[in-house]
Enzyme design. Sequence first.
Site, PDB file in Angstrom:
ATOM      1  CB  CYS A 111     -23.245  -2.114 -92.858  1.00 49.08           C
ATOM      2  SG  CYS A 111     -23.084  -2.071 -91.303  1.00 49.08           S
ATOM      3  CB  CYS A 118     -24.599  -0.287 -88.412  1.00 48.05           C
ATOM      4  SG  CYS A 118     -24.329   0.983 -89.643  1.00 48.05           S
ATOM      5  CB  CYS A 137     -21.205   2.185 -92.632  1.00 45.46           C
ATOM      6  SG  CYS A 137     -22.880   1.380 -92.982  1.00 45.46           S
ATOM      7  CB  CYS A 143     -19.655  -1.294 -89.291  1.00 42.72           C
ATOM      8  SG  CYS A 143     -20.373   0.585 -89.813  1.00 42.72           S
ATOM      9  CD  GLU A 169     -66.503  18.003 -27.812  1.00 44.05           C
ATOM     10  OE1 GLU A 169     -65.753  17.825 -27.494  1.00 44.05           O
ATOM     11  OE2 GLU A 169     -66.508  19.269 -27.730  1.00 44.05           O
ATOM     12  CG  HIS A 185     -63.128  22.495 -25.886  1.00 42.88           C
ATOM     13  ND1 HIS A 185     -63.147  22.458 -27.604  1.00 42.88           N
ATOM     14  CD2 HIS A 185     -62.490  23.499 -26.196  1.00 42.88           C
ATOM     15  CE1 HIS A 185     -62.583  23.253 -28.161  1.00 42.88           C
ATOM     16  NE2 HIS A 185     -61.523  23.744 -27.148  1.00 42.88           N
ATOM     17  CG  ASP A 201     -69.674  20.711 -31.996  1.00 42.77           C
ATOM     18  OD1 ASP A 201     -68.410  19.760 -30.891  1.00 42.77           O
ATOM     19  OD2 ASP A 201     -69.179  21.887 -32.248  1.00 42.77           O
ATOM     20  CG  ASP A 211     -68.273  18.390 -35.841  1.00 37.67           C
ATOM     21  OD1 ASP A 211     -68.133  17.391 -35.034  1.00 37.67           O
ATOM     22  OD2 ASP A 211     -67.878  19.182 -36.563  1.00 37.67           O
ATOM     23  CG  ASP A 259     -68.843  22.953 -27.983  1.00 30.28           C
ATOM     24  OD1 ASP A 259     -68.735  24.567 -27.448  1.00 30.28           O
ATOM     25  OD2 ASP A 259     -67.758  22.563 -28.450  1.00 30.28           O
TER      26      ASP A 259
END
Length: 555
Positions: free
Chosen positions: A525, A513, A490, A488, A41, A209, A39, A152, A214
């Site tokens: 075309c 085209c 066409c 064009c 810190e 803590h 554990d 941890d 712990d």
Amino acid sequence: MTTKRLAKELGLLRQRSASSSAQRSSVCKQRFSFLIIIDFESTCWREKSSSGQEIIEFPAVLLSVCSGAVESEFHSYVQPQERPVLSAFCTELTGITQDQVDSAPPLHVVLSRFSRWLRSLQEERGVVFLTDSSGAAPSAQLCAFVTWSDWDLGVCLLYECKRKQLSVPEALKNWIDLRATYKLFYNRKPKGLRGALLDLGIEFTGREHSGLVDARNTALLAQRMMTDGCQLSITSPERRAQVKPRPHTRPSGLRERHTHLTNVKNSRDTHTNTNTHLTNVKNSRDTHTNTHTHLTSVKNTRDTHTHTNTHLTNVKSSRDAHTRLPALMNGSIRARHTHTQQTCANSSDTHIASASVCEVLVSPYTLLSVAHTHTHLQARSAALAGLSDTTYDPESPAPCWQDGELLVEEEEPSSYDDVILGAEPEEATPSEPRRCVSSSVFKTPPPLLRSGPLSPLTHSLGRIAAPLSVHAHTHALKQKVKVTSPLCVCGRRARRLTVGNGGPNHGRVFYCCPRRRSNTHTHTCDFFQWESGVLQNTLSMLTTHTPAAAHTHLR
């Protein structure tokens, strides 16, 4: 009847004896003979901090699974190197003073001492870890590491070793997450280490803590869980924290400076999944916005400021002059990185609300007459020229994002003993406002200069007699007349496209085209003509014919 006799008749004594032996047998049936509870810190601050946390206390407790006793302990304070001064919040939370960490060795020395302590356990008790269990003797005592959470070994130690270029011991790459095991076994979420002990009727002893305290309480919890029948197993074998490096390259939508936008179709289903903010301007006859469009989708627009230098191929559009967002790259929408970037310059003369990454495209079939003032055109040309010379820089110090989502890779949330940690508030130093530079994907190529002046254009349109580019002729002609696409072979109206291959003709407009080449049933075309040729014919007709005849011909 005595109490003892009544207890025997009820079977209470036998039941206790049987229960105690069953508990001992269940504990001894565990896979691991020893558990090492860790554990850490670390440095912490009341507010969040960009700097990483450093271990300041390194405790380890050796627990015998069968006996439930703590047989050995390892404890050492660690001197932080990145931020050696502890915060007042850290001292208040952990109880570790500045003098204790100043006189402590750094992390690499503590890791070396911890490795020697593990070797001594292997020699004295025959402890074997998962890394070397394959070639161990049958009588070897298997050992595993236990932590209250993945923080941890999976976050704190891993990240610090990476920053300091230290190697993590192989034995510490496998561990048991006791909090996750507790949640699965008891089917409830614990409220911290103290809450988990209280739920099982165990009182937390010592100062909370504190790393060593712990670790001892975590050993009590592990022993109780094994007594209740919980089989401990490795929860994260060789687990690493998923560290995703921040991209130092351009986003996928901004990688190429001259991006070819292909197959831009005029369909309603194109932009349903885009994340960009699209502004629909409907039935507007004259749009004079100084914001230069938040990637605007203009519908039924009769007049819009549009550049013809956008890199497009195969632009498909209808005659309704619908504007579509040119954000399709190879048939897929790249809208994740098309964020609008705002110009943050402190200028009172130029008011630019935002600069678009992609310019708006208007249907090129019809070019309608525009009546604008010369001042407005100059202001817009200057603004677009400034945008075209900028590039996207992911390392810019102060990017200004507007109307977009900034996607940030976030680290998987983990807990540090259920305490919110952060950085102490620092004094704000006054500084000058940063100047952000807007970015643009597309850079307008330099105009192609013609070899000689066009005197007819000078007399008819009121321009100065100077060499002008094709784009200048196009812009001047669009302000005066309508230009219809030629027919064009066409018999169809030719399609107006722009060259976007980055070659010498990059940015030039041509007609071809309208039929698709991919259609096997019909044949094109092969009609092709530059727009400059069409404009030359139109200008020559303007000079040779009367204005009425020229106007009739252009229509």
